[in-house]
Motif scaffolding. Structure first.
Motif, PDB file in Angstrom:
ATOM      1  N   ASP A 151       0.909  -1.246   0.069  1.00  0.00           N
ATOM      2  CA  ASP A 151       0.089  -0.040   0.095  1.00  0.00           C
ATOM      3  C   ASP A 151       0.712   1.288   0.124  1.00  0.00           C
ATOM      4  OD1 ASP A 151      -2.370  -1.300  -0.057  1.00  0.00           O
ATOM      5  OD2 ASP A 151      -3.104  -0.840   1.698  1.00  0.00           O
ATOM      6  N   PRO A 152       1.892   1.156   0.868  1.00  0.00           N
ATOM      7  CA  PRO A 152       2.770   2.654   0.813  1.00  0.00           C
ATOM      8  C   PRO A 152       3.092   2.848  -0.758  1.00  0.00           C
ATOM      9  CG  PRO A 152       3.320   1.424   2.712  1.00  0.00           C
ATOM     10  CD  PRO A 152       2.670   0.637   1.727  1.00  0.00           C
ATOM     11  N   LEU A 153       3.575   1.928  -1.495  1.00  0.00           N
ATOM     12  CA  LEU A 153       4.009   2.082  -3.064  1.00  0.00           C
ATOM     13  C   LEU A 153       3.037   2.534  -3.889  1.00  0.00           C
ATOM     14  CD1 LEU A 153       6.434   0.088  -1.614  1.00  0.00           C
ATOM     15  CD2 LEU A 153       6.829  -0.578  -3.700  1.00  0.00           C
ATOM     16  N   LEU A 154       1.788   1.954  -3.348  1.00  0.00           N
ATOM     17  CA  LEU A 154       0.609   1.983  -4.272  1.00  0.00           C
ATOM     18  C   LEU A 154       0.181   3.546  -4.090  1.00  0.00           C
ATOM     19  CD1 LEU A 154      -1.188  -1.333  -3.968  1.00  0.00           C
ATOM     20  CD2 LEU A 154      -0.098  -0.493  -6.014  1.00  0.00           C
ATOM     21  N   LEU A 155       0.398   4.045  -2.722  1.00  0.00           N
ATOM     22  CA  LEU A 155      -0.094   5.313  -2.366  1.00  0.00           C
ATOM     23  C   LEU A 155       0.902   6.378  -3.468  1.00  0.00           C
ATOM     24  CD1 LEU A 155      -1.661   7.501  -0.965  1.00  0.00           C
ATOM     25  CD2 LEU A 155      -0.163   7.261   1.023  1.00  0.00           C
ATOM     26  N   ALA A 156       2.325   6.009  -2.899  1.00  0.00           N
ATOM     27  CA  ALA A 156       3.221   6.960  -4.032  1.00  0.00           C
ATOM     28  C   ALA A 156       2.912   6.957  -5.575  1.00  0.00           C
ATOM     29  CB  ALA A 156       4.528   6.340  -3.759  1.00  0.00           C
ATOM     30  N   ALA A 157       2.437   5.781  -5.933  1.00  0.00           N
ATOM     31  CA  ALA A 157       2.155   5.803  -7.154  1.00  0.00           C
ATOM     32  C   ALA A 157       1.018   6.613  -7.564  1.00  0.00           C
ATOM     33  CB  ALA A 157       2.063   4.417  -8.065  1.00  0.00           C
ATOM     34  N   LYS A 158      -0.111   6.540  -6.900  1.00  0.00           N
ATOM     35  CA  LYS A 158      -1.164   7.597  -7.018  1.00  0.00           C
ATOM     36  C   LYS A 158      -0.957   8.910  -6.934  1.00  0.00           C
ATOM     37  CE  LYS A 158      -5.996   7.894  -5.165  1.00  0.00           C
ATOM     38  NZ  LYS A 158      -6.816   7.688  -4.062  1.00  0.00           N
ATOM     39  N   GLN A 159      -0.171   9.298  -6.016  1.00  0.00           N
ATOM     40  CA  GLN A 159       0.323  10.621  -5.787  1.00  0.00           C
ATOM     41  C   GLN A 159       1.086  11.130  -6.979  1.00  0.00           C
ATOM     42  OE1 GLN A 159       1.931  11.081  -1.971  1.00  0.00           O
ATOM     43  NE2 GLN A 159       0.038  11.024  -0.813  1.00  0.00           N
ATOM     44  N   LEU A 160       1.688  10.363  -7.745  1.00  0.00           N
ATOM     45  CA  LEU A 160       2.630  10.777  -8.950  1.00  0.00           C
ATOM     46  C   LEU A 160       1.561  10.719 -10.192  1.00  0.00           C
ATOM     47  CD1 LEU A 160       5.875   8.655  -8.448  1.00  0.00           C
ATOM     48  CD2 LEU A 160       5.455  11.161  -8.118  1.00  0.00           C
ATOM     49  N   GLU A 161       0.429  10.123 -10.006  1.00  0.00           N
ATOM     50  CA  GLU A 161      -0.502   9.863 -11.057  1.00  0.00           C
ATOM     51  C   GLU A 161      -0.038   9.068 -12.137  1.00  0.00           C
ATOM     52  OE1 GLU A 161      -1.837  14.078 -12.184  1.00  0.00           O
ATOM     53  OE2 GLU A 161      -2.959  14.060 -10.371  1.00  0.00           O
ATOM     54  N   VAL A 162       0.587   7.895 -11.720  1.00  0.00           N
ATOM     55  CA  VAL A 162       1.134   7.095 -12.618  1.00  0.00           C
ATOM     56  C   VAL A 162       0.818   5.678 -12.262  1.00  0.00           C
ATOM     57  CG1 VAL A 162       3.328   5.855 -13.284  1.00  0.00           C
ATOM     58  CG2 VAL A 162       3.257   8.570 -12.924  1.00  0.00           C
ATOM     59  N   ALA A 163       0.260   4.656 -13.205  1.00  0.00           N
ATOM     60  CA  ALA A 163       0.022   3.243 -12.682  1.00  0.00           C
ATOM     61  C   ALA A 163       1.224   2.594 -12.211  1.00  0.00           C
ATOM     62  CB  ALA A 163      -0.460   2.619 -14.213  1.00  0.00           C
ATOM     63  N   ALA A 164       0.939   1.721 -11.209  1.00  0.00           N
ATOM     64  CA  ALA A 164       2.010   0.996 -10.508  1.00  0.00           C
ATOM     65  C   ALA A 164       2.860   0.121 -11.477  1.00  0.00           C
ATOM     66  CB  ALA A 164       1.407  -0.092  -9.489  1.00  0.00           C
ATOM     67  N   GLN A 165       2.163  -0.324 -12.591  1.00  0.00           N
ATOM     68  CA  GLN A 165       3.116  -1.264 -13.557  1.00  0.00           C
ATOM     69  C   GLN A 165       3.926  -0.200 -14.067  1.00  0.00           C
ATOM     70  OE1 GLN A 165      -0.222  -0.983 -13.214  1.00  0.00           O
ATOM     71  NE2 GLN A 165      -1.096  -1.198 -15.280  1.00  0.00           N
ATOM     72  N   ASP A 166       3.842   1.110 -14.176  1.00  0.00           N
ATOM     73  CA  ASP A 166       4.586   1.856 -15.067  1.00  0.00           C
ATOM     74  C   ASP A 166       5.641   2.465 -14.049  1.00  0.00           C
ATOM     75  OD1 ASP A 166       3.261   1.441 -17.349  1.00  0.00           O
ATOM     76  OD2 ASP A 166       1.903   3.236 -16.871  1.00  0.00           O
ATOM     77  N   CYS A 167       6.092   1.928 -12.768  1.00  0.00           N
ATOM     78  CA  CYS A 167       6.904   2.250 -11.858  1.00  0.00           C
ATOM     79  C   CYS A 167       8.115   1.485 -11.470  1.00  0.00           C
ATOM     80  CB  CYS A 167       6.316   2.613 -10.677  1.00  0.00           C
ATOM     81  SG  CYS A 167       4.863   3.991 -10.353  1.00  0.00           S
ATOM     82  N   PHE A 168       9.236   1.775 -11.426  1.00  0.00           N
ATOM     83  CA  PHE A 168      10.395   0.985 -10.977  1.00  0.00           C
ATOM     84  C   PHE A 168      10.279   1.287  -9.408  1.00  0.00           C
ATOM     85  CE2 PHE A 168      12.867   1.890 -15.037  1.00  0.00           C
ATOM     86  CZ  PHE A 168      12.875   0.317 -15.443  1.00  0.00           C
ATOM     87  N   TYR A 169      10.891   0.475  -8.647  1.00  0.00           N
ATOM     88  CA  TYR A 169      10.930   0.422  -7.151  1.00  0.00           C
ATOM     89  C   TYR A 169      12.183  -0.064  -7.033  1.00  0.00           C
ATOM     90  CZ  TYR A 169      10.714   0.943  -2.225  1.00  0.00           C
ATOM     91  OH  TYR A 169      11.028   1.280  -0.871  1.00  0.00           O
ATOM     92  N   VAL A 170      13.017   0.756  -6.070  1.00  0.00           N
ATOM     93  CA  VAL A 170      14.487   0.570  -5.976  1.00  0.00           C
ATOM     94  C   VAL A 170      14.781   0.524  -4.384  1.00  0.00           C
ATOM     95  CG1 VAL A 170      17.119   1.348  -6.422  1.00  0.00           C
ATOM     96  CG2 VAL A 170      15.135   1.946  -8.006  1.00  0.00           C
ATOM     97  N   GLY A 171      15.174  -0.668  -3.920  1.00  0.00           N
ATOM     98  CA  GLY A 171      15.482  -0.835  -2.612  1.00  0.00           C
ATOM     99  C   GLY A 171      16.593  -1.880  -2.267  1.00  0.00           C
ATOM    100  N   ASP A 172      17.083  -2.078  -0.934  1.00  0.00           N
ATOM    101  CA  ASP A 172      18.228  -2.718  -0.783  1.00  0.00           C
ATOM    102  C   ASP A 172      17.745  -3.846   0.219  1.00  0.00           C
ATOM    103  OD1 ASP A 172      19.468  -1.644   2.334  1.00  0.00           O
ATOM    104  OD2 ASP A 172      17.716  -0.784   1.503  1.00  0.00           O
ATOM    105  N   ALA A 173      16.483  -4.000   0.569  1.00  0.00           N
ATOM    106  CA  ALA A 173      16.216  -4.808   1.500  1.00  0.00           C
ATOM    107  C   ALA A 173      15.068  -5.972   0.969  1.00  0.00           C
ATOM    108  CB  ALA A 173      15.568  -4.189   2.860  1.00  0.00           C
TER     109      ALA A 173
END
Length: 222
Positions: A151-173
């Motif tokens: 949900d936190p990632l989906l909220l960020a995508a919504k605030q960016l007005e971009v579909a989730a599948q159109d996002c990269f997510y970068v993390g180390d864990a």
């Protein structure tokens, strides 16, 4: 410049991905350990646990004795010390400032999604202009759930007005990769971050792996 090969949005974890916060987190941990006459931990011991939050670090420090303490009190002591020392030795990982500037130039939408509470996220972000310029920030207490929940990632995508599948997510864990996969995002493992010898990264299912932050630009060739 235009984006010819990447996705229109990139979301980032914070600790261990954008910022090397391990030295200041380690200072807070060792300060608490000294109060209770426990041996301090070395930087090499602390670093693989720096993405695991206050409880993870305290459990590392106190070991089997951790649960015999008032763990909430220990956590508050840790956080009070960390609040006063959030940016003493914290630095951007190499290449972060230049890479974010390149992404901005190409019109890529950027966000930060971290499990770090808002108070401490705000303290560190205001010290680093390349990060302070990122408008969308979702913290560990923004929602009732945090990573590995999607949900936190989906909220960020919504605030960016971009579909989730159109996002990269970068993390180390592992929690970052799990959250990204559950959110239907394309995941990038930041292997330069806080990985430990015990981490079975091949089992996490990340779509990509980078050894340096600047390698993100391989998806944004001009």
């Amino acid at each position: 410049m235009t984006n010819n090969s990447g996705k229109p949005a990139v979301l980032f974890d914070l600790d261990g991905t954008l910022l090397d916060t391990a030295p200041d987190l380690g200072f807070a941990l060792n300060s608490v350990l000294r109060r209770y006459d426990f041996p301090e931990k070395s930087a090499d011991e602390i670093r693989p646990h720096a993405s695991h939050g206050s409880y993870g670090l305290l459990r590392l420090g106190f070991g089997d004795a951790f649960d015999s303490f008032d763990t909430q009190q220990l956590r508050q002591e840790f956080l009070d010390i960390y609040e006063a020392h959030t940016c003493v030795h914290t630095v951007l990982f190499p290449g972060v400032a230049d890479t974010l500037a390149r992404l901005h130039e190409q019109g890529i939408k950027l966000a930060i999604v971290t499990n770090k509470p808002t108070l401490y996220t705000t303290l560190v972000l205001r010290e680093f202009k390349p990060l302070a310029d990122i408008d969308v920030v979702v913290c560990g207490d923004t929602l009732p759930v945090n990573k590995p929940h999607p949900d936190p990632l989906l909220l960020a995508a919504k605030q960016l007005e971009v579909a989730a599948q159109d996002c990269f997510y970068v993390g180390d864990a592992e929690r970052d990769i799990e959250a990204g996969r559950r959110a239907s995002m394309e995941t990038i493992l930041a292997a330069y971050g806080y990985l430990g010898d015990h981490d079975q990264v091949h089992d996490w299912g990340a779509d990509h792996r980078i050894e340096r932050f600047s390698e993100i630009l391989q998806w944004y060739k001009n």
